[in-house]
Design an enzyme around this catalytic site. Structure first.
Site, PDB file in Angstrom:
ATOM      1  N   SER A 128       0.830  -1.210   0.000  1.00 35.82           N
ATOM      2  CA  SER A 128       0.000   0.000   0.000  1.00 35.82           C
ATOM      3  C   SER A 128       0.862   1.257   0.000  1.00 35.82           C
ATOM      4  O   SER A 128       1.964   1.266   0.571  1.00 35.82           O
ATOM      5  CB  SER A 128      -0.870  -0.006   1.260  1.00 35.82           C
ATOM      6  OG  SER A 128      -1.458   1.259   1.448  1.00 35.82           O
ATOM      7  N   TYR A 153      -2.050  -0.370  10.108  1.00 35.91           N
ATOM      8  CA  TYR A 153      -2.280  -0.908   8.761  1.00 35.91           C
ATOM      9  C   TYR A 153      -0.995  -0.795   7.926  1.00 35.91           C
ATOM     10  O   TYR A 153      -0.537  -1.765   7.325  1.00 35.91           O
ATOM     11  CB  TYR A 153      -3.424  -0.138   8.090  1.00 35.91           C
ATOM     12  CG  TYR A 153      -3.582  -0.436   6.613  1.00 35.91           C
ATOM     13  CD1 TYR A 153      -3.945  -1.705   6.179  1.00 35.91           C
ATOM     14  CD2 TYR A 153      -3.354   0.550   5.649  1.00 35.91           C
ATOM     15  CE1 TYR A 153      -4.075  -1.990   4.823  1.00 35.91           C
ATOM     16  CE2 TYR A 153      -3.495   0.284   4.300  1.00 35.91           C
ATOM     17  CZ  TYR A 153      -3.852  -0.988   3.894  1.00 35.91           C
ATOM     18  OH  TYR A 153      -3.979  -1.264   2.549  1.00 35.91           O
TER      19      TYR A 153
HETATM   20  N1  LIG Z   1      -8.463  -0.080  -2.540  1.00 37.14           N
HETATM   21  C1  LIG Z   1      -7.381   0.663  -2.260  1.00 37.14           C
HETATM   22  O1  LIG Z   1      -7.373   1.884  -2.464  1.00 37.14           O
HETATM   23  C2  LIG Z   1      -6.127   0.013  -1.726  1.00 37.14           C
HETATM   24  C3  LIG Z   1      -5.030   0.854  -1.485  1.00 37.14           C
HETATM   25  C4  LIG Z   1      -3.857   0.283  -0.971  1.00 37.14           C
HETATM   26  C5  LIG Z   1      -3.779  -1.082  -0.754  1.00 37.14           C
HETATM   27  N2  LIG Z   1      -4.874  -1.877  -1.010  1.00 37.14           N
HETATM   28  C6  LIG Z   1      -4.743  -3.319  -0.747  1.00 37.14           C
HETATM   29  O2  LIG Z   1      -5.264  -4.029  -1.855  1.00 37.14           O
HETATM   30  C7  LIG Z   1      -5.874  -5.239  -1.408  1.00 37.14           C
HETATM   31  C8  LIG Z   1      -7.304  -5.308  -1.908  1.00 37.14           C
HETATM   32  O3  LIG Z   1      -8.012  -4.183  -1.388  1.00 37.14           O
HETATM   33  P1  LIG Z   1      -9.538  -3.917  -1.711  1.00 37.14           P
HETATM   34  O4  LIG Z   1      -9.692  -2.449  -1.843  1.00 37.14           O
HETATM   35  O5  LIG Z   1     -10.013  -4.813  -2.794  1.00 37.14           O
HETATM   36  O6  LIG Z   1     -10.171  -4.329  -0.299  1.00 37.14           O
HETATM   37  P2  LIG Z   1     -11.436  -5.257   0.025  1.00 37.14           P
HETATM   38  O7  LIG Z   1     -11.627  -5.157   1.507  1.00 37.14           O
HETATM   39  O8  LIG Z   1     -12.578  -4.912  -0.857  1.00 37.14           O
HETATM   40  O9  LIG Z   1     -10.904  -6.696  -0.358  1.00 37.14           O
HETATM   41  C9  LIG Z   1     -10.192  -7.535   0.520  1.00 37.14           C
HETATM   42  C10 LIG Z   1     -10.940  -8.863   0.609  1.00 37.14           C
HETATM   43  O10 LIG Z   1     -10.162  -9.744   1.430  1.00 37.14           O
HETATM   44  C11 LIG Z   1     -11.042 -10.475   2.250  1.00 37.14           C
HETATM   45  N3  LIG Z   1     -10.313 -10.865   3.455  1.00 37.14           N
HETATM   46  C12 LIG Z   1      -9.869 -10.051   4.445  1.00 37.14           C
HETATM   47  N4  LIG Z   1      -9.256 -10.785   5.386  1.00 37.14           N
HETATM   48  C13 LIG Z   1      -9.303 -12.080   4.982  1.00 37.14           C
HETATM   49  C14 LIG Z   1      -8.854 -13.300   5.523  1.00 37.14           C
HETATM   50  N5  LIG Z   1      -8.229 -13.344   6.712  1.00 37.14           N
HETATM   51  N6  LIG Z   1      -9.070 -14.449   4.829  1.00 37.14           N
HETATM   52  C15 LIG Z   1      -9.713 -14.419   3.632  1.00 37.14           C
HETATM   53  N7  LIG Z   1     -10.195 -13.293   3.072  1.00 37.14           N
HETATM   54  C16 LIG Z   1      -9.985 -12.138   3.744  1.00 37.14           C
HETATM   55  C17 LIG Z   1     -12.200  -9.527   2.548  1.00 37.14           C
HETATM   56  O11 LIG Z   1     -13.396 -10.223   2.871  1.00 37.14           O
HETATM   57  C18 LIG Z   1     -12.313  -8.737   1.255  1.00 37.14           C
HETATM   58  O12 LIG Z   1     -13.320  -9.273   0.405  1.00 37.14           O
HETATM   59  C19 LIG Z   1      -5.743  -5.246   0.103  1.00 37.14           C
HETATM   60  O13 LIG Z   1      -4.586  -5.975   0.447  1.00 37.14           O
HETATM   61  C20 LIG Z   1      -5.540  -3.787   0.450  1.00 37.14           C
HETATM   62  O14 LIG Z   1      -4.836  -3.622   1.663  1.00 37.14           O
HETATM   63  C21 LIG Z   1      -6.037  -1.339  -1.497  1.00 37.14           C
END
Ligand SMILES: NC(=O)c1ccc[n+]([C@@H]2O[C@H](COP(=O)([O-])OP(=O)(O)OC[C@H]3O[C@@H](n4cnc5c(N)ncnc54)[C@H](O)[C@@H]3O)[C@@H](O)[C@H]2O)c1
Length: 332
Positions: A128, A153
């Protein structure tokens, strides 16, 4: 041979699954469907994926070793896109354990699974932009020091990068860590500002504008992100150890208040802005240097914020027609 996608019912994960399926690949999705935000949205994303040929889904927790024991030998996995995580900065202040469980223990279990896969070609995992913390030198480069995280985080994402480096060093597992910069778009996340603002503006409720509006974000549209993730997946990390970190962002930061102006135009309504101080754990600015990503896979984000928000708002209105009706009657 299949690609394993963790967090498959999540925002970015569901889009990545669709793109891989579009290319005729077999995909195994994992997600624990937790209730950090409304699981109905996760189920709705999954409903789009489940009927597609080549897609298999397992509701399971990546922090549990048994999840991967059950996968072993079931289908040969060639590549992994590891996106499951406890996301969100502010939630980590009240729920620190959720971050250690999903982002640290979960990341370890993915690495352990990868370590014992004979067939693995490449593991791409989500880091991130939060790892840059309060860095003031912009744009943020992968070569900058990132050892002063300002939220738990961010600390867990930095820990993931370190653990992955170690596994690449010890076991030669080819890996790429992608530092995502504020991803937005259709099927997005209800805990993020663009969604919260859209909902509040349509409902005529006030919006909280932190740091008195002095915030910049490198908003990156989901289709550009998926292009980048899939291109990186295809371009296995080489070197010794075979591990790299790449920024994946838009390289065009936008001031938060300008984003609100765009939403007001798209929604045909003025926002009731309440200016508030900076929140703990938050950062003032994100701005991605994407030169390394450009060199690695010719990455070139195409979507400007106005076009991307228009696509989001159009999607939001179809998903929540009541909001459209309320909006229509109030403005008509
Ligand atoms: N969306 C953003 O702007 C952003 C920015 C920086 C980093 N990220 C990273 O990208 C990745 C995806 O983010 P996103 O926006 O799609 O988030 P999101 O929360 O929509 O997707 C993450 C998914 O992982 C699942 N999950 C969480 N913990 C789990 C576990 N222990 N076992 C199984 N499933 C689990 C959740 O149910 C969720 O559906 C994440 O790692 C997030 O930290 C996203």
């Amino acid at each position: 041979m299949s690609t394993l996608v963790t967090g498959a019912a999540g925002f970015i994960g569901s889009h990545v699954c669709h793109r891989l399926l579009d290319r005729g690949e077999a995909v195994v999705g994992i997600d624990n469907m937790n209730d950090y935000y409304d699981p109905a949205l996760k189920r709705a994303r999954l409903d789009q994926l489940l009927p597609r040929s080549g897609f298999r889904f397992r509701q399971a927790d990546i922090a549990e070793r048994e999840t991967f024991d059950a996968l072993k030998g079931e289908v040969p996995i060639r590549r992994i896109v590891h996106l499951a995580a406890q996301a969100g900065v502010r939630y980590s202040l009240d729920n620190p354990r959720a971050y250690i469980r999903s982002n640290v223990t979960g990341h370890l279990e993915v690495l352990e699974f990868a370590r014992h896969l004979d067939t693995l070609d490449h593991l791409v995992y989500a880091s991130s932009s939060s790892v840059y913390g309060g860095n003031t030198k912009v744009p943020f480069s992968e070569d900058d020091r990132v050892d002063q995280p300002v939220s738990l985080y961010a600390a867990t994402k930095k820990a993931d990068e370190l653990m992955s480096y170690t596994y690449a060093h010890l076991y030669g597992i080819p890996q790429t860590g992608l530092r995502f910069f504020t991803v937005y778009g259709p099927w997005g996340r209800p805990d993020m500002a663009y969604w919260i603002f859209t909902k509040a503006i349509l409902e005529g409720k006030p919006i909280r504008v932190f740091n008195n509006g002095e915030m910049w974000r490198d908003f990156t549209y989901i289709d550009d992100i998926v292009d980048g993730v899939v291109s990186v997946l295809d371009a296995r990390a080489e070197g010794s150890p075979p591990h790299r970190i790449l920024n994946i962002g838009n390289n065009r930061p936008c001031k938060l208040v300008d984003m609100i102006d765009i939403l007001e135009r798209l929604l045909g309504r003025k926002a009731n802005r309440v200016y508030e101080p900076m929140q703990p754990g938050d950062v003032e600015r994100t701005y991605a240097d994407i030169e390394k990503m450009r060199q690695a896979v010719d990455f070139a984000p195409r979507t400007d914020l106005a076009a991307g928000l228009a696509a989001f708002v159009e999607w939001y209105r179809t998903q929540f027609p009541t909001a459209r009706l309320e909006q229509g009657s109030a403005s008509g």
